[in-house]
Design a protein around this motif. Sequence first.
Motif, PDB file in Angstrom:
ATOM      1  N   PHE A 258      20.412   9.167  -2.918  1.00 29.45           N
ATOM      2  CA  PHE A 258      20.417   8.718  -4.246  1.00 29.45           C
ATOM      3  C   PHE A 258      19.236   7.678  -4.564  1.00 29.45           C
ATOM      4  CE2 PHE A 258      24.844   9.039  -3.529  1.00 29.45           C
ATOM      5  CZ  PHE A 258      25.391   9.786  -4.633  1.00 29.45           C
TER       6      PHE A 258
ATOM      7  N   SER B 188      28.056  -3.309 -10.579  1.00 36.52           N
ATOM      8  CA  SER B 188      27.140  -2.172 -10.447  1.00 36.52           C
ATOM      9  C   SER B 188      26.137  -2.483  -9.215  1.00 36.52           C
ATOM     10  CB  SER B 188      26.564  -1.883 -11.677  1.00 36.52           C
ATOM     11  OG  SER B 188      27.375  -1.878 -12.640  1.00 36.52           O
ATOM     12  N   ARG B 189      25.668  -3.642  -9.160  1.00 34.69           N
ATOM     13  CA  ARG B 189      24.546  -3.773  -8.003  1.00 34.69           C
ATOM     14  C   ARG B 189      25.435  -3.356  -6.742  1.00 34.69           C
ATOM     15  NH1 ARG B 189      23.411  -8.612  -9.136  1.00 34.69           N
ATOM     16  NH2 ARG B 189      21.372  -8.327  -9.904  1.00 34.69           N
TER      17      ARG B 189
ATOM     18  N   LEU C  63      16.690   0.109  -8.594  1.00 27.20           N
ATOM     19  CA  LEU C  63      17.639  -0.688  -8.659  1.00 27.20           C
ATOM     20  C   LEU C  63      17.509  -1.930  -9.748  1.00 27.20           C
ATOM     21  CD1 LEU C  63      20.872  -1.425  -8.305  1.00 27.20           C
ATOM     22  CD2 LEU C  63      20.221  -2.495  -6.180  1.00 27.20           C
TER      23      LEU C  63
ATOM     24  N   VAL D 154      17.021  -0.378 -13.213  1.00 26.74           N
ATOM     25  CA  VAL D 154      18.240   0.414 -13.776  1.00 26.74           C
ATOM     26  C   VAL D 154      19.159  -0.458 -14.208  1.00 26.74           C
ATOM     27  CG1 VAL D 154      20.367   1.706 -13.013  1.00 26.74           C
ATOM     28  CG2 VAL D 154      17.906   2.458 -12.408  1.00 26.74           C
ATOM     29  N   LEU D 155      19.522  -1.762 -13.465  1.00 26.56           N
ATOM     30  CA  LEU D 155      20.604  -2.531 -13.802  1.00 26.56           C
ATOM     31  C   LEU D 155      20.763  -3.204 -15.300  1.00 26.56           C
ATOM     32  CD1 LEU D 155      21.270  -4.448 -10.392  1.00 26.56           C
ATOM     33  CD2 LEU D 155      22.897  -2.790 -11.605  1.00 26.56           C
TER      34      LEU D 155
ATOM     35  N   LEU E 238      18.377   5.960  -7.847  1.00 31.24           N
ATOM     36  CA  LEU E 238      19.191   4.869  -8.343  1.00 31.24           C
ATOM     37  C   LEU E 238      18.957   3.753  -7.248  1.00 31.24           C
ATOM     38  CD1 LEU E 238      22.653   6.415  -8.829  1.00 31.24           C
ATOM     39  CD2 LEU E 238      21.493   5.030 -10.402  1.00 31.24           C
ATOM     40  N   THR E 239      18.752   3.782  -5.881  1.00 32.71           N
ATOM     41  CA  THR E 239      18.633   2.729  -4.944  1.00 32.71           C
ATOM     42  C   THR E 239      16.999   2.242  -5.118  1.00 32.71           C
ATOM     43  OG1 THR E 239      18.110   4.349  -3.482  1.00 32.71           O
ATOM     44  CG2 THR E 239      20.626   3.701  -3.476  1.00 32.71           C
TER      45      THR E 239
ATOM     46  N   LEU F  19      25.119   2.794  -1.866  1.00 29.93           N
ATOM     47  CA  LEU F  19      24.734   4.318  -1.749  1.00 29.93           C
ATOM     48  C   LEU F  19      23.637   4.650  -0.737  1.00 29.93           C
ATOM     49  CD1 LEU F  19      24.249   4.816  -5.462  1.00 29.93           C
ATOM     50  CD2 LEU F  19      26.413   5.621  -4.146  1.00 29.93           C
TER      51      LEU F  19
ATOM     52  N   ALA G  98      27.780  -1.725  -6.213  1.00 30.95           N
ATOM     53  CA  ALA G  98      28.095  -0.153  -5.922  1.00 30.95           C
ATOM     54  C   ALA G  98      26.901   0.704  -5.559  1.00 30.95           C
ATOM     55  CB  ALA G  98      28.935   0.469  -7.221  1.00 30.95           C
ATOM     56  N   ILE G  99      25.737   0.363  -6.298  1.00 34.41           N
ATOM     57  CA  ILE G  99      24.563   0.892  -6.141  1.00 34.41           C
ATOM     58  C   ILE G  99      24.048   0.832  -4.676  1.00 34.41           C
ATOM     59  CG2 ILE G  99      22.201   1.592  -7.055  1.00 34.41           C
ATOM     60  CD1 ILE G  99      23.510   0.986  -9.769  1.00 34.41           C
ATOM     61  N   ALA G 100      24.022  -0.434  -4.589  1.00 35.39           N
ATOM     62  CA  ALA G 100      23.452  -1.011  -3.363  1.00 35.39           C
ATOM     63  C   ALA G 100      24.200  -0.359  -1.984  1.00 35.39           C
ATOM     64  CB  ALA G 100      23.491  -2.431  -3.073  1.00 35.39           C
TER      65      ALA G 100
END
Length: 216
Positions: free
Chosen positions: A178, A166-167, A185, A188-189, A181-182, A173, A169-171
């Motif tokens: 976003f 997940s980290r 982070l 959220v994780l 989310l970013t 973005l 994928a989000i990183a």
Amino acid sequence: MPRRSPALDRATPSAIAEAALRIIDEDGPGALSFRVLAERLGVSHATVQRRCTDLAGLLDLCTDHLARRLPEVPAGTGWAEAAELRFTALYRLLVAHPGLLVLRGSRPWTGRELLARLVEPSLADSTAAGMDPAEAMAVYRGMYLLTLGCAAFVDHRDPAAATAASRTAIAALDPEEFPVLTGALPRVLPVLTDHAVYAAALRRLIDAARPDTPQQ
């Protein structure tokens, strides 16, 4: 007197379910087949098929095998406490065997043990508390779907790997597209693999459906 079959004695429903679950857990859901299962049990493909007919029957066997581990809630337990006990126990079983959820997909879970240990007592408690059967089923379905969704969303047996994926994928973005989310982070994780998220959501559903809660 009918002759006993040594193969059928080895390939009991319980033995088949245990072996199938081990294959799913250790090698992944794609590794399960009647051939592999028969080899694991030391019997013929036909012997396994006599016990469960097809994949759907095999998955029902596995589901009911796990359902026998669900607790029998003592009589007199409050409605909310009983609901939390039953669904938390179901969640723990499913989290321990995520591959089974993958294989079952959209198939209905209608095995006798699951119906007897989860569905029927849940509905009985709700109707005894004053809900009509349709309302009782709607409340049950809400908690049931929450449980399946939370158990299937991520493989909780390896939260570190899930968090790392997940980290990554989000990183990747775009922060302008976003920003939440970013930008959040690190906060959220942990929530993505946190069992407390399920527990809190279940309690909210229970509190909202509690028979003694005034309706708006």
